[in-house]
Structures are given as C-alpha cells and as structure tokens.
Design a protein around this motif. Structure first.
Motif, PDB file in Angstrom:
ATOM      1  N   LEU A  90      -4.758   0.816   3.776  1.00  0.00           N
ATOM      2  CA  LEU A  90      -3.854  -0.119   4.024  1.00  0.00           C
ATOM      3  C   LEU A  90      -4.417  -1.297   4.830  1.00  0.00           C
ATOM      4  O   LEU A  90      -3.928  -2.466   5.131  1.00  0.00           O
ATOM      5  CB  LEU A  90      -2.685   0.584   4.695  1.00  0.00           C
ATOM      6  CG  LEU A  90      -2.982   1.462   6.178  1.00  0.00           C
ATOM      7  CD1 LEU A  90      -2.783   0.671   7.279  1.00  0.00           C
ATOM      8  CD2 LEU A  90      -2.289   2.619   5.898  1.00  0.00           C
ATOM      9  N   ALA A 135       6.371   1.937   2.440  1.00  0.00           N
ATOM     10  CA  ALA A 135       5.205   2.501   3.277  1.00  0.00           C
ATOM     11  C   ALA A 135       5.378   3.399   4.567  1.00  0.00           C
ATOM     12  O   ALA A 135       4.813   4.172   4.877  1.00  0.00           O
ATOM     13  CB  ALA A 135       4.035   1.194   3.636  1.00  0.00           C
ATOM     14  N   ALA A 180       0.782   6.327   2.367  1.00  0.00           N
ATOM     15  CA  ALA A 180      -0.514   5.298   1.898  1.00  0.00           C
ATOM     16  C   ALA A 180      -0.924   5.889   0.542  1.00  0.00           C
ATOM     17  O   ALA A 180      -1.252   6.895   0.187  1.00  0.00           O
ATOM     18  CB  ALA A 180      -1.764   5.530   2.713  1.00  0.00           C
ATOM     19  N   TRP A 225       0.797  -1.236   0.162  1.00  0.00           N
ATOM     20  CA  TRP A 225      -0.122   0.084   0.040  1.00  0.00           C
ATOM     21  C   TRP A 225       0.998   1.264  -0.003  1.00  0.00           C
ATOM     22  O   TRP A 225       0.473   2.469  -0.086  1.00  0.00           O
ATOM     23  CB  TRP A 225      -1.043  -0.130   1.045  1.00  0.00           C
ATOM     24  CG  TRP A 225      -0.311  -0.173   2.473  1.00  0.00           C
ATOM     25  CD1 TRP A 225      -0.023  -1.396   3.107  1.00  0.00           C
ATOM     26  CD2 TRP A 225       0.364   0.708   3.305  1.00  0.00           C
ATOM     27  NE1 TRP A 225       0.378  -1.325   4.515  1.00  0.00           N
ATOM     28  CE2 TRP A 225       0.818   0.124   4.416  1.00  0.00           C
ATOM     29  CE3 TRP A 225       0.731   1.922   3.294  1.00  0.00           C
ATOM     30  CZ2 TRP A 225       1.406   0.619   5.582  1.00  0.00           C
ATOM     31  CZ3 TRP A 225       1.391   2.775   4.337  1.00  0.00           C
ATOM     32  CH2 TRP A 225       1.686   1.961   5.422  1.00  0.00           C
TER      33      TRP A 225
END
Length: 468
Positions: free
Chosen positions: A99, A38, A95, A15
């Motif tokens: 997520l 991330a 993000a 993500w």
C-alpha cells in the motif's frame, strides 16, 4: 448510559481486497461494494468520524456525541489527558497489494506540518495534503490472518549483504553509502551532498551509522524510475541463502511486481521483513519506515490520519517531510505481545499493550463448548511463560473504564455490560462509553434470530480501549 451500535467509515483504496472486508461486514451494508475495500474505520477523527445509533437521538457522529458529554463518553481522566476526543482510531484493514512506503510524523513535525498547511490554505481533502491533524501517529497491527510487512531499519550488515547481491547501479550506490570504508574516508560525502542537505537538524548529533542509513535510503526514494530492477532482484533472490534475507527479497519482489520500475522497492532490502500469523502483532512508533504488503488485520493507532509517503503508491509523495521525521536507528521490530502480553484474561483473550496511554487492543474467542482457542496454543509455544492462563470462567475483557469499541469478527458473541446486553454477529460492533463500566463477552447459547432455538455458537472479537 448504555452501549451504542457504531457504524464504520468505509475506505476504498486501490490496494484493498475484493472479498475480505466485504464478507466480514456484509451484514452492515445493504448494497454490495463496487471495487476494492481497504479499511473500515471505527473513528472519532474530526474529518472522518463514525456514527453512533443513540435512542432518542438517531444517528450522531462519534465526535458530536463526545463533545456533548465528554465525561460520560470518554471519562474524566481521558478527557483531562487528551481532550474531549476518542484518543485512538481502530481500523480493520485488508491489503491485496503493497500500500505504500511510509512514515508517520512525530509530535513536533505533525504540529508544524499541520499549522504550515493550514496557513498555506491547503484544503483538508486536497490530494497533496500530508498533515490532516496535529497528532503524532504511532500504530499497532494484530494479524487476523497471515500478514506480511517490512518494518524499521535492519542492521547495516544485513542491508549490505542484500544490496551487494543485486547487480544494479542503484543498489551499488546504496551499498556505497553504507560501506564502512566510505564512512571512514575522512567523513567524505562526495556524491551524497543532496542527501546530507536534507538531513534534519538532529542529524548533527547522530552517530555516523545513522547518517549512512539516511544516505542509502535517500538514494532509493529519490532515484528516477529504475529500469531492469525486477530481473536484477529476481537473480539476487535466487542467490540469497539466509531465510531472513530470502524473506526480504521476497517482499522486495512483491513490491517490484506491483510497482514496476519504482526504485524505492530497493529500500525493502534495508528493512526488517516481518510475517505475522493470526494473533501476532507489531508496534510501529512514529518515525519508523514501513510497508504493509499483504493480509488482513486489526490496526489501532493514535487518533491521527497523518501519512508521509515516499514510494510504492499512486498518492502524493512528501519526501522532504518524511526525511525530517525519519528514525534511522537499526533495531528489531517491536512486538508488544512479547513483553506485555497480559495473557488469557480468564479465558482465550489476548491483550496487546504498547508503551503509550492512548490505546490497547484485545483479541478474543468464545466457545460454547469451552474448547481452548487453537491460536492460544500457538502463542503459548511462542511466548512460553509470558503467556499464562487465569481461570476458565466467563471471559472478562480488561476492566478498563475508558471508551471502548467492540467488534465481532467471526460467528457471534454475547456482550454484557453494567446496564445492557446484546448479541453481535460477524461485522456488528458497539461503542461502550466510559461511564458504562465493566464488560464481559461470552458465547451465544441461542440463535439471535430465533431465541427459542438453542445452538452452540462460537465467535471471535476485537476490542479497542485506552490504557490506565
């Protein structure tokens, strides 16, 4: 004592962003990252500690450095209160897509789950391990750019209005669980026996409204993949007239497009939709359901990596554990700046103080020309008298004697402590031991690569610390 460069732990999840953290931390890593990034952890977590660069010692983990000198590194008070550990975990997260739908465990559930998985011999690196430590996890995020999330349960009337717009069998079932006439029907739970069987023991003293919320949420996260959900949401979104309802549908659609046929996306119509501009924040206590959808921010939490997931993820879902710790109360998201915004400490530093001892966060800006940070003007308009400016001198970050992590997020900053000083450029960070004492942060008046070439530099920074 002195301040020590600290190297973050890189976390690459599906993500994450392909550019945000890569650009911010490019000065710290020689090789470009492959794939999304991330999170960057500034961590004293036992499984994933950051490293410090200490003269005469070289690279040493944060955990080892603290164990060798707990009084000097974290201070006597923090060592007595939390043990010889860094009591918080600071992350910079970015993000690109949602997520996960998740909850963090409260204290007794964290301890019970951790001990149970240890007794069962579940390895710490196992993908099905939910409890990485015995610590309750509460967290706060401060937006560094526009940030979208869904946080905590909204009011039942808000949930019902949203769900009744969606022409889909699962939405109708969730609305049935929430409908007042269902609750009044001699407490009948026909069709929701499985949900009632999974309620925690504490549910015996819950008001019926919380039991209704539990049943509706359970229906969303335990349903099989739900076909035709996206078109039903798109049609319903076009009918939503209230701005807040429209935002809830927008969040549900973002999730539905990222996780096609994942029925749990309907739970976002039960949650408070949140959008944060730079400098705005939200606090998420343990037990609160939430989803981060998009954006970059500084995230600080108790020293825990416990995550219980229920949907919108390719990772392990632990629905029974999540439901045991779920807080089903309705309420507005908690903005720690709304009631505890200490202000512009001397100049252009905003301090966020949630109601717990383990952490607080400062977000600041320095300007060689002493121009006011535009973000501050917006916060003044939002919070009014809660924000007040104190003086115009050098920005002293809060006089906290605990362990601190200072990260330059833009430009360059000049940090001066009791026995050390150094210039940090974007992506560079230092750990300030408790014994080091006071710290100030100012603009840089010369090029750090060419000390004799003056220039006007601006910079921004975040600093994590404990609370007194």
């Amino acid at each position: 004592m002195t301040v020590y460069p600290i190297r973050p732990v890189v976390k690459q999840y599906a993500w994450g962003s392909y550019d945000r953290l890569q650009a911010m931390f490019s000065s710290q890593f020689e090789q470009p990252f492959e794939g999304p990034v991330a999170e960057m952890w500034f961590s004293g977590h036992p499984q994933w500690p950051s490293t410090l660069s200490i003269p005469a010692r070289g690279e040493i983990s944060v955990t080892d450095a603290i164990h060798e000198d707990p009084k000097g590194m974290v201070g006597q008070r923090n060592s007595d209160r939390f043990g010889p550990v860094l009591p918080y975990l600071l992350k910079v997260i970015s993000a690109r897509i949602p997520l996960s739908l998740q909850v963090h465990p409260v204290g007794f559930e964290a301890r019970a789950g951790y001990n149970a998985q240890n007794a069962a011999g579940v390895p710490f690196d196992s993908p099905v391990r939910s409890f990485k430590d015995p610590v309750a996890k509460s967290e706060m995020v401060v937006a560094m750019e526009p940030f979208s999330a869904s946080v905590g349960f909204a009011s039942i009337p808000f949930m019902l209005r949203n769900l009744r717009l969606v022409d889909h069998p699962l939405a109708a079932r969730m609305a049935q669980a929430l409908a007042p006439r269902f609750a009044m029907r001699a407490r009948s739970t026909e069709g929701f026996e499985e949900a009632d069987a999974m309620m925690p023991v504490a549910a015996s003293v819950w008001p019926e409204s919380r039991r209704q919320v539990f049943r509706a949420f359970h229906a969303a996260i335990t349903a099989d993949e739900s076909a035709d959900l996206l078109p039903a949401l798109e049609t319903a979104a076009s009918q939503a007239t209230h701005p807040r309802a429209h935002l809830a549908f927008e969040h549900a659609l973002i999730a539905a497009r990222a996780f096609e046929n994942d029925a749990s996306v309907l739970s976002l119509l039960m949650l408070n939709p949140v959008t944060l501009d730079e400098g705005e924040s939200v606090f998420i206590p343990a037990g609160t359901p939430h989803v981060y959808l998009h954006g970059t921010g500084a995230e600080i939490m108790t020293n825990s990596d416990n995550v219980l997931r229920a949907g919108m993820t390719v990772k392990h879902k632990d629905i029974p554990s999540l439901l045991r710790t779920l807080d089903c109360r309705s309420g507005a998201p908690i903005d720690p700046a709304a009631t505890n915004l200490v202000a512009l400490m001397m100049r252009d530093v905003v301090v966020y103080k949630p109601k717990l001892e383990e952490f607080m966060l400062s977000y600041g800006h320095v300007d060689a020309q002493h121009q006011q940070w535009p973000m501050v003007e917006r916060l003044i308009r939002r919070y009014g008298k809660l924000v007040r400016q104190i003086g115009n001198g050098r920005p002293l970050v809060p006089r906290e004697q605990g362990p601190r992590v200072l990260l330059c997020t833009q430009g360059a900053v000049h940090c001066v402590s009791a026995s050390d000083e150094r210039v940090l450029v974007r992506g560079q960070s230092v750990f300030i031991p408790a014994q080091e004492g006071w710290l100030s942060v100012d603009a840089v008046d010369c090029d750090p690569d060419s000390p004799h070439a003056p220039f006007a530099a601006n910079g921004s920074f975040i600093m994590a610390s404990t609370q007194r």
